[in-house]
Design a protein around this motif. Structure first.
Motif, PDB file in Angstrom:
ATOM      1  N   PRO A 116      93.838  37.190   5.729  1.00  0.00           N
ATOM      2  CA  PRO A 116      95.299  37.185   5.636  1.00  0.00           C
ATOM      3  C   PRO A 116      95.771  36.290   4.491  1.00  0.00           C
ATOM      4  O   PRO A 116      95.043  35.404   4.033  1.00  0.00           O
ATOM      5  CB  PRO A 116      95.748  36.620   6.986  1.00  0.00           C
ATOM      6  CG  PRO A 116      94.570  35.906   7.534  1.00  0.00           C
ATOM      7  CD  PRO A 116      93.356  36.565   6.968  1.00  0.00           C
ATOM      8  N   GLU A 117      97.009  36.530   4.054  1.00  0.00           N
ATOM      9  CA  GLU A 117      97.511  35.840   2.871  1.00  0.00           C
ATOM     10  C   GLU A 117      97.542  34.318   3.040  1.00  0.00           C
ATOM     11  O   GLU A 117      97.334  33.583   2.069  1.00  0.00           O
ATOM     12  CB  GLU A 117      98.903  36.377   2.510  1.00  0.00           C
ATOM     13  CG  GLU A 117      99.204  36.227   1.045  1.00  0.00           C
ATOM     14  CD  GLU A 117     100.391  37.067   0.578  1.00  0.00           C
ATOM     15  OE1 GLU A 117     101.501  36.877   1.113  1.00  0.00           O
ATOM     16  OE2 GLU A 117     100.209  37.891  -0.338  1.00  0.00           O
ATOM     17  N   ASP A 118      97.770  33.833   4.256  1.00  0.00           N
ATOM     18  CA  ASP A 118      97.810  32.367   4.393  1.00  0.00           C
ATOM     19  C   ASP A 118      96.417  31.755   4.196  1.00  0.00           C
ATOM     20  O   ASP A 118      96.286  30.610   3.760  1.00  0.00           O
ATOM     21  CB  ASP A 118      98.480  31.920   5.705  1.00  0.00           C
ATOM     22  CG  ASP A 118      97.778  32.435   6.940  1.00  0.00           C
ATOM     23  OD1 ASP A 118      97.008  33.413   6.831  1.00  0.00           O
ATOM     24  OD2 ASP A 118      98.003  31.868   8.019  1.00  0.00           O
ATOM     25  N   ALA A 119      95.369  32.538   4.490  1.00  0.00           N
ATOM     26  CA  ALA A 119      94.007  32.035   4.237  1.00  0.00           C
ATOM     27  C   ALA A 119      93.751  31.957   2.730  1.00  0.00           C
ATOM     28  O   ALA A 119      93.081  31.034   2.247  1.00  0.00           O
ATOM     29  CB  ALA A 119      92.976  32.935   4.908  1.00  0.00           C
ATOM     30  N   GLU A 121      96.107  31.504   0.514  1.00  0.00           N
ATOM     31  CA  GLU A 121      96.920  30.358   0.077  1.00  0.00           C
ATOM     32  C   GLU A 121      96.168  29.044   0.333  1.00  0.00           C
ATOM     33  O   GLU A 121      96.113  28.170  -0.538  1.00  0.00           O
ATOM     34  CB  GLU A 121      98.256  30.365   0.838  1.00  0.00           C
ATOM     35  CG  GLU A 121      99.180  29.245   0.415  1.00  0.00           C
ATOM     36  CD  GLU A 121     100.453  29.182   1.261  1.00  0.00           C
ATOM     37  OE1 GLU A 121     100.690  30.092   2.098  1.00  0.00           O
ATOM     38  OE2 GLU A 121     101.199  28.207   1.098  1.00  0.00           O
ATOM     39  N   ASN A 122      95.559  28.930   1.509  1.00  0.00           N
ATOM     40  CA  ASN A 122      94.824  27.697   1.829  1.00  0.00           C
ATOM     41  C   ASN A 122      93.630  27.498   0.898  1.00  0.00           C
ATOM     42  O   ASN A 122      93.337  26.374   0.475  1.00  0.00           O
ATOM     43  CB  ASN A 122      94.323  27.733   3.279  1.00  0.00           C
ATOM     44  CG  ASN A 122      95.464  27.581   4.259  1.00  0.00           C
ATOM     45  OD1 ASN A 122      96.534  27.063   3.920  1.00  0.00           O
ATOM     46  ND2 ASN A 122      95.274  28.057   5.484  1.00  0.00           N
ATOM     47  N   THR A 125      95.009  26.470  -2.461  1.00  0.00           N
ATOM     48  CA  THR A 125      95.655  25.156  -2.378  1.00  0.00           C
ATOM     49  C   THR A 125      94.616  24.037  -2.305  1.00  0.00           C
ATOM     50  O   THR A 125      94.777  22.991  -2.934  1.00  0.00           O
ATOM     51  CB  THR A 125      96.613  25.101  -1.170  1.00  0.00           C
ATOM     52  OG1 THR A 125      97.573  26.150  -1.324  1.00  0.00           O
ATOM     53  CG2 THR A 125      97.335  23.767  -1.079  1.00  0.00           C
ATOM     54  N   THR A 151     105.601  36.640  -3.338  1.00  0.00           N
ATOM     55  CA  THR A 151     105.793  35.571  -2.342  1.00  0.00           C
ATOM     56  C   THR A 151     104.705  34.505  -2.474  1.00  0.00           C
ATOM     57  O   THR A 151     104.993  33.307  -2.565  1.00  0.00           O
ATOM     58  CB  THR A 151     105.754  36.162  -0.914  1.00  0.00           C
ATOM     59  OG1 THR A 151     106.647  37.272  -0.871  1.00  0.00           O
ATOM     60  CG2 THR A 151     106.116  35.137   0.130  1.00  0.00           C
ATOM     61  N   LEU A 152     103.453  34.952  -2.497  1.00  0.00           N
ATOM     62  CA  LEU A 152     102.380  33.951  -2.602  1.00  0.00           C
ATOM     63  C   LEU A 152     102.385  33.293  -3.986  1.00  0.00           C
ATOM     64  O   LEU A 152     102.154  32.091  -4.106  1.00  0.00           O
ATOM     65  CB  LEU A 152     101.000  34.563  -2.287  1.00  0.00           C
ATOM     66  CG  LEU A 152      99.835  33.565  -2.323  1.00  0.00           C
ATOM     67  CD1 LEU A 152     100.109  32.329  -1.463  1.00  0.00           C
ATOM     68  CD2 LEU A 152      98.529  34.220  -1.883  1.00  0.00           C
ATOM     69  N   LYS A 155     104.869  30.564  -3.841  1.00  0.00           N
ATOM     70  CA  LYS A 155     104.388  29.433  -3.030  1.00  0.00           C
ATOM     71  C   LYS A 155     103.412  28.594  -3.844  1.00  0.00           C
ATOM     72  O   LYS A 155     103.442  27.370  -3.824  1.00  0.00           O
ATOM     73  CB  LYS A 155     103.673  29.957  -1.780  1.00  0.00           C
ATOM     74  CG  LYS A 155     104.606  30.372  -0.670  1.00  0.00           C
ATOM     75  CD  LYS A 155     103.788  30.654   0.584  1.00  0.00           C
ATOM     76  CE  LYS A 155     104.656  31.296   1.649  1.00  0.00           C
ATOM     77  NZ  LYS A 155     103.855  31.853   2.754  1.00  0.00           N
TER      78      LYS A 155
END
Ligand SMILES: CC(=O)N[C@H](C=O)[C@@H](O)[C@H](O)[C@H](O)CO
Ligand SMILES: CC(=O)C(=O)O
Length: 303
Positions: A116-119, A121-122, A125, A151-152, A155
């Motif tokens: 998923p996109e938050d993974a 991002e992590n 980051t 979006t990403l 961020k």
């Protein structure tokens, strides 16, 4: 404000340099890096797809970067691609690259598992936070399966260190969209060499490419035409370049293996592409020689 000028130009993706046994060769790495310094390109993009990073161990990737830095560090802009399958290995490579004094880090999204996109991002980051270096997102959906969203992107751009995107997706519109929809000034590197002119015309500031290494002078000239708004000349040259790329990819062997063979015809021996990348087959050699002749003719014409 970070200095973005040092990225604006032609940045060949550095090829993996092996000896005759297929081991990473420090001598050949230094020889090839010095060659590009002498040709006059802006910088080098080390350890990306063209660097066969996917097929190298963490230790081999360190040796590659160490030898590039030994040969040309401080003399040209160096971007180190440090993404590895695990975040852990990526961080080790990031810190190693910072200690060597590179200009920037770059990373693809995580590979193999569709995360998923938050993974994603992590993952990026953690790399941004691991050093103080400039950071470049590498968007290459055709090999990673993930297409960077605005979006990403935004961020990530919220981190001061994130300066831009190397965009290898095929729609030139992506470059334009990232430029127009981003919440800060960013640098975009054109990825697909076949549409360098298109990417630059729609907002890319620079280029990082896999085929620059066999004909850097052609891309240096193309970049100059674009900067001087000589669009007719630029299109003619892009077409000449594309005929060479189409010739090279018509081989059965992998493009990297073909380009290494072409370099060897000029005395730049850097071994073969690593398996499982398919090696050249018998009928490829004549095709690669033709491509080499086309390059020589083009460079003569440009001189
Ligand atoms: C998919 C891929 O590897 N793209 C590279 C980087 O963006 C390009 O530089 C290609 O190597 C080049 O355009 C030849 O197709
Ligand atoms: C082709 C390219 O830009 C890379 O090596 O990732």
């Amino acid at each position: 404000m970070r200095d973005l000028e040092k990225y604006k130009g032609i940045i060949p993706a550095f090829y993996a340099c092996y000896d005759e046994e297929g081991e990473v060769s420090p001598e050949r790495i230094q020889m090839l890096a010095t060659h590009y310094l002498e040709v006059g390109v802006k910088g080098l993009y080390v350890g990306g797809s063209s660097g066969e990073c996917i097929y190298q161990t963490v230790n081999e990737r360190k040796i590659v970067l160490e030898n590039v830095m030994k040969a040309v560090g401080g003399k040209m802009t160096i971007i180190a691609h440090i993404a590895a399958p695990s975040t852990r290995d990526s961080l080790e490579l990031a810190k190693h690259a910072e200690n060597l004094g590179v200009d920037a880090l770059a990373a693809i999204p995580p590979i193999y598992f569709v995360l998923p996109e938050d993974a994603i991002e992590n993952y990026w980051t953690s790399m941004v936070e691991a050093t103080d270096l400039d950071f470049i997102i590498y968007n290459i959906p055709q090999t990673t399966g993930y297409a960077l969203s605005v979006t990403l992107l935004n961020k990530m751009l919220a981190h001061e260190q994130v300066i831009g995107v190397k965009n290898s997706s095929m729609p030139v519109l992506d470059i334009n969209t990232f430029k127009l929809e981003s919440n800060k000034e960013l640098i975009i590197f054109n990825g697909p060499d076949e549409q360098f002119l298109g990417g630059r015309s729609m907002g890319a500031d620079a280029g990082i490419g896999g085929t620059y290494g066999v004909m850097p002078q052609a891309y240096l000239t193309l970049d100059r035409y674009i900067r001087h708004s000589q669009m007719r000349e630029a299109l003619d040259l892009q077409n000449d370049i594309n005929k060479i790329i189409f010739k090279m990819v018509s081989c059965q062997g992998n493009l990297y293996d073909v380009m290494k063979y072409i370099l060897s015809l000029d005395g730049l021996k850097i071994g073969q592409a690593r398996l499982p990348l398919p090696r050249m087959v018998e009928t490829d050699f004549a095709i690669a020689k033709e491509a080499h002749e086309m390059i020589q003719k083009l460079l003569t014409k440009l001189n």
